[in-house]
Write a protein that holds these residues in place. Sequence first.
Motif: not given
Length: 172
Positions: A21, A24, A71-72, A75, A78
């Motif tokens: 994270l 980003e 969240e990890y 990402l 993506e």
Amino acid sequence: MPNHSTTADAVRNLQRYLRRLSFEENDLPAVPIDGIFDTRTKEALEEFQRMMGLSVTGVADRRTWELLFAEYTRLQQEADRRISPDLFPRTPLNYETVAGEAHAFITLLQFMLNELALIHETLPRLELTGSMDTATSGAVAEFQRLSRLPATGQVNRNTWNRLSEAYNQYAT
């Protein structure tokens, strides 16, 4: 007595997620992935909690852990997502290559067949002419035979999709 290797593994995972994270989020400090819950790890965790609107405790409670992992994962997905251009002609409906046809799509077809020729010795190497010549039709027919498709030597949507799948598998 706590199992120290399990605790260290959990801290390493926490650090791995925070570090990912941090690539980003500029406000999130990068932490080492060493399995030691030190001041840097606690500060990064507190910053994550702040960013997510959670109570800033520096403790990886269940809610913090779930959001951090979500969240990890987002990402990572993506980063792994690849968008490939769909270069196969859309018109006319049921398009199929014809002998003598020339354009960039055929050059790409020849390139992909050449790459696959590196792993399939029965596929001939082609000159990148951009033209649906006899050699290209022959290579297409051989690819179709290898793929258990009707060996017409012409490229339709089904042949293109099989070729794309084979090329993508080879390329990775």
